[in-house]
Scaffold this active site. Structure first.
Site, PDB file in Angstrom:
ATOM      1  N   ARG A  11      43.320  42.909  35.088  1.00 55.02           N
ATOM      2  CA  ARG A  11      44.411  42.833  34.086  1.00 55.02           C
ATOM      3  C   ARG A  11      45.658  43.543  34.599  1.00 55.02           C
ATOM      4  NH1 ARG A  11      39.814  43.648  29.963  1.00 55.02           N
ATOM      5  NH2 ARG A  11      39.555  45.450  31.283  1.00 55.02           N
ATOM      6  N   GLU A  33      39.970  42.539  46.167  1.00 52.15           N
ATOM      7  CA  GLU A  33      39.047  42.543  45.033  1.00 52.15           C
ATOM      8  C   GLU A  33      37.694  43.041  45.541  1.00 52.15           C
ATOM      9  OE1 GLU A  33      38.335  42.352  41.995  1.00 52.15           O
ATOM     10  OE2 GLU A  33      40.356  42.183  41.227  1.00 52.15           O
ATOM     11  N   GLY A  97      46.319  54.710  39.317  1.00 53.85           N
ATOM     12  CA  GLY A  97      46.358  54.575  37.860  1.00 53.85           C
ATOM     13  C   GLY A  97      44.985  54.563  37.223  1.00 53.85           C
ATOM     14  N   THR A  98      43.947  54.398  38.053  1.00 53.65           N
ATOM     15  CA  THR A  98      42.579  54.337  37.522  1.00 53.65           C
ATOM     16  C   THR A  98      42.234  55.628  36.782  1.00 53.65           C
ATOM     17  OG1 THR A  98      42.018  52.980  39.424  1.00 53.65           O
ATOM     18  CG2 THR A  98      40.181  53.899  38.183  1.00 53.65           C
ATOM     19  N   HIS A 154      42.676  51.736  21.656  1.00 53.56           N
ATOM     20  CA  HIS A 154      42.794  50.779  22.759  1.00 53.56           C
ATOM     21  C   HIS A 154      41.949  49.534  22.470  1.00 53.56           C
ATOM     22  CE1 HIS A 154      44.387  54.236  24.991  1.00 53.56           C
ATOM     23  NE2 HIS A 154      44.939  53.350  25.783  1.00 53.56           N
ATOM     24  N   LYS A 158      37.952  48.415  26.838  1.00 53.80           N
ATOM     25  CA  LYS A 158      38.094  49.701  27.543  1.00 53.80           C
ATOM     26  C   LYS A 158      36.733  50.400  27.610  1.00 53.80           C
ATOM     27  CE  LYS A 158      40.964  53.843  27.824  1.00 53.80           C
ATOM     28  NZ  LYS A 158      41.094  53.703  29.287  1.00 53.80           N
TER      29      LYS A 158
HETATM   30  P1  NAD Z   1      40.174  45.385  35.000  1.00 52.74           P
HETATM   31  O1  NAD Z   1      38.690  45.478  34.865  1.00 52.74           O
HETATM   32  O2  NAD Z   1      40.866  44.209  34.402  1.00 52.74           O
HETATM   33  O3  NAD Z   1      40.587  45.442  36.556  1.00 52.74           O
HETATM   34  C1  NAD Z   1      39.924  46.232  37.515  1.00 52.74           C
HETATM   35  C2  NAD Z   1      39.806  45.372  38.758  1.00 52.74           C
HETATM   36  O4  NAD Z   1      39.280  46.156  39.836  1.00 52.74           O
HETATM   37  C3  NAD Z   1      38.842  44.185  38.547  1.00 52.74           C
HETATM   38  O5  NAD Z   1      39.501  42.969  38.859  1.00 52.74           O
HETATM   39  C4  NAD Z   1      37.718  44.485  39.521  1.00 52.74           C
HETATM   40  O6  NAD Z   1      37.090  43.327  40.042  1.00 52.74           O
HETATM   41  C5  NAD Z   1      38.463  45.281  40.585  1.00 52.74           C
HETATM   42  N1  NAD Z   1      37.573  45.966  41.524  1.00 52.74           N
HETATM   43  C6  NAD Z   1      36.323  46.473  41.271  1.00 52.74           C
HETATM   44  N2  NAD Z   1      35.788  46.945  42.425  1.00 52.74           N
HETATM   45  C7  NAD Z   1      36.707  46.747  43.385  1.00 52.74           C
HETATM   46  C8  NAD Z   1      36.728  47.026  44.794  1.00 52.74           C
HETATM   47  N3  NAD Z   1      35.670  47.581  45.440  1.00 52.74           N
HETATM   48  N4  NAD Z   1      37.842  46.709  45.505  1.00 52.74           N
HETATM   49  C9  NAD Z   1      38.906  46.120  44.883  1.00 52.74           C
HETATM   50  N5  NAD Z   1      38.917  45.807  43.557  1.00 52.74           N
HETATM   51  C10 NAD Z   1      37.836  46.137  42.838  1.00 52.74           C
HETATM   52  O7  NAD Z   1      40.732  46.755  34.417  1.00 52.74           O
HETATM   53  P2  NAD Z   1      42.235  47.118  33.995  1.00 52.74           P
HETATM   54  O8  NAD Z   1      42.388  46.954  32.540  1.00 52.74           O
HETATM   55  O9  NAD Z   1      43.194  46.448  34.920  1.00 52.74           O
HETATM   56  O10 NAD Z   1      42.229  48.695  34.257  1.00 52.74           O
HETATM   57  C11 NAD Z   1      41.901  49.228  35.514  1.00 52.74           C
HETATM   58  C12 NAD Z   1      41.982  50.754  35.471  1.00 52.74           C
HETATM   59  O11 NAD Z   1      43.337  51.150  35.235  1.00 52.74           O
HETATM   60  C13 NAD Z   1      41.153  51.416  34.331  1.00 52.74           C
HETATM   61  O12 NAD Z   1      40.632  52.638  34.815  1.00 52.74           O
HETATM   62  C14 NAD Z   1      42.195  51.694  33.245  1.00 52.74           C
HETATM   63  O13 NAD Z   1      41.824  52.755  32.410  1.00 52.74           O
HETATM   64  C15 NAD Z   1      43.370  52.057  34.129  1.00 52.74           C
HETATM   65  N6  NAD Z   1      44.697  51.919  33.496  1.00 52.74           N
HETATM   66  C16 NAD Z   1      45.587  52.922  33.752  1.00 52.74           C
HETATM   67  C17 NAD Z   1      46.865  52.837  33.277  1.00 52.74           C
HETATM   68  C18 NAD Z   1      47.841  53.920  33.667  1.00 52.74           C
HETATM   69  O14 NAD Z   1      49.033  53.844  33.293  1.00 52.74           O
HETATM   70  N7  NAD Z   1      47.402  54.939  34.432  1.00 52.74           N
HETATM   71  C19 NAD Z   1      47.275  51.752  32.480  1.00 52.74           C
HETATM   72  C20 NAD Z   1      46.341  50.725  32.231  1.00 52.74           C
HETATM   73  C21 NAD Z   1      45.049  50.816  32.751  1.00 52.74           C
END
Ligand code: NAD
Length: 270
Positions: A11, A33, A97-98, A154, A158
């Protein structure tokens, strides 16, 4: 600046691809990915709903870190620890950002920051970072007659709670009061909890629908209540902030930074 996106079909990943392609001074170095992901081999931009850009999604993070000036990582906590090791190996700037890291994952990230600038933020939105600064200021101004409660909501997908942002707001409030958060935090009250303890900071998490992110910091006194609120209407604000942080990191010394550093708000004076 050449920017790589890990988790580029996620996302946030798709939003980041769009932001990098549409921001002056940035070019897309590639995107990864996880192994076995259904989008491997597909065009990165097309997966994000754009015209093809000629770069295919791979699962080779090592090569992405070698090719990029900065990598933006919004994936999952165990994976970002591996990416921190590639930052150490290649000296690539990392915009992280994770959320949801445990103690050992945080230690790996801190160790990697000796080799390259890492900007780690629980929330990359400019508005939320101003909320951090205001929360710290207000918590330091109001005494413990005012009970501090943080409420977040959220979307239903999440996986971690409370949100990293809510924890960051609790930390900002604790910093403002000059107390150790671990000694005053109340997480997820349930059952016969007893009366609220003076000086504690409460956290509550709501989940549902497609809510992007809402955070309230409530200062509840007797006969009056102050509420600071932030509502994120689109994930675009996080992507814009992360790309801004990547550009800011160019030429910075190795070290661990946050979005308050990027915005020049790290003193907490709002
Ligand atoms: P999501 O599940 O849609 O996306 C995560 C992606 O990472 C997936 O497409 C997944 O396949 C991929 N992934 C998993 N293992 C991987 C690897 N080994 N190599 C490469 N890619 C891999 O999740 P999201 O909603 O996009 O959120 C991701 C993270 O960002 C979460 O921890 C969320 O809390 C965080 N987030 C932080 C902020 C911020 O401002 N800091 C804002 C939004 C979301």
């Amino acid at each position: 600046m050449k920017i790589g996106i890990t988790g580029c079909a996620g996302r946030m990943g798709q939003m980041l691809v769009r932001e990098v392609l549409f921001t002056d001074g940035c070019s897309l170095a590639g995107g990864t990915e996880g192994p076995g992901h259904t989008t491997l081999g597909q065009d990165i931009a097309q997966t994000a709903g754009l015209e093809p850009c000629g770069l295919a999604i791979t699962d080779d993070s090592d090569s992405l870190f070698a090719a990029a000036d900065a990598v933006i990582d919004f994936t999952v906590a165990p994976v970002t620890e591996i990416h921190a090791r590639f930052t150490k190996k290649h000296g690539t700037n990392l915009i992280l950002g994770t959320t949801g890291h445990d103690g050992s994952q945080l230690a790996s990230i801190e160790a990697a920051a000796a080799y390259a600038p890492i900007v780690k933020a629980m929330n990359f939105s400019v508005g939320v970072n101003i909320l951090f600064a205001l929360t710290k200021k207000l918590a330091g101004t109001l005494d413990e007659e005012f009970d501090i409660e943080i409420v977040e909501m959220h979307h239903k997908h999440k996986v971690d709670a409370p949100s990293g942002t809510a924890l960051g707001l609790a930390q900002a409030a604790a910093d403002g009061r000059g107390v150790d958060l671990n000694h005053v935090v109340d997480r997820g009250r349930d059952g016969i909890t007893g009366e609220r303890i003076r000086g504690h900071i409460g956290l509550a998490a709501l989940r549902g629908g497609d809510v992007v992110g809402e955070h309230d910091v409530v200062f509840a006194g007797s006969s009056e209540r102050i509420k600071l609120s932030h509502i994120a209407a689109s994930r675009e604000i996080f992507a814009k902030g992360a790309v801004r942080a990547a550009l800011w990191s160019a030429g910075m010394s190795p070290g661990l930074y946050d979005m308050l550093d990027v915005l020049g708000l790290s003193s907490g004076d709002a």
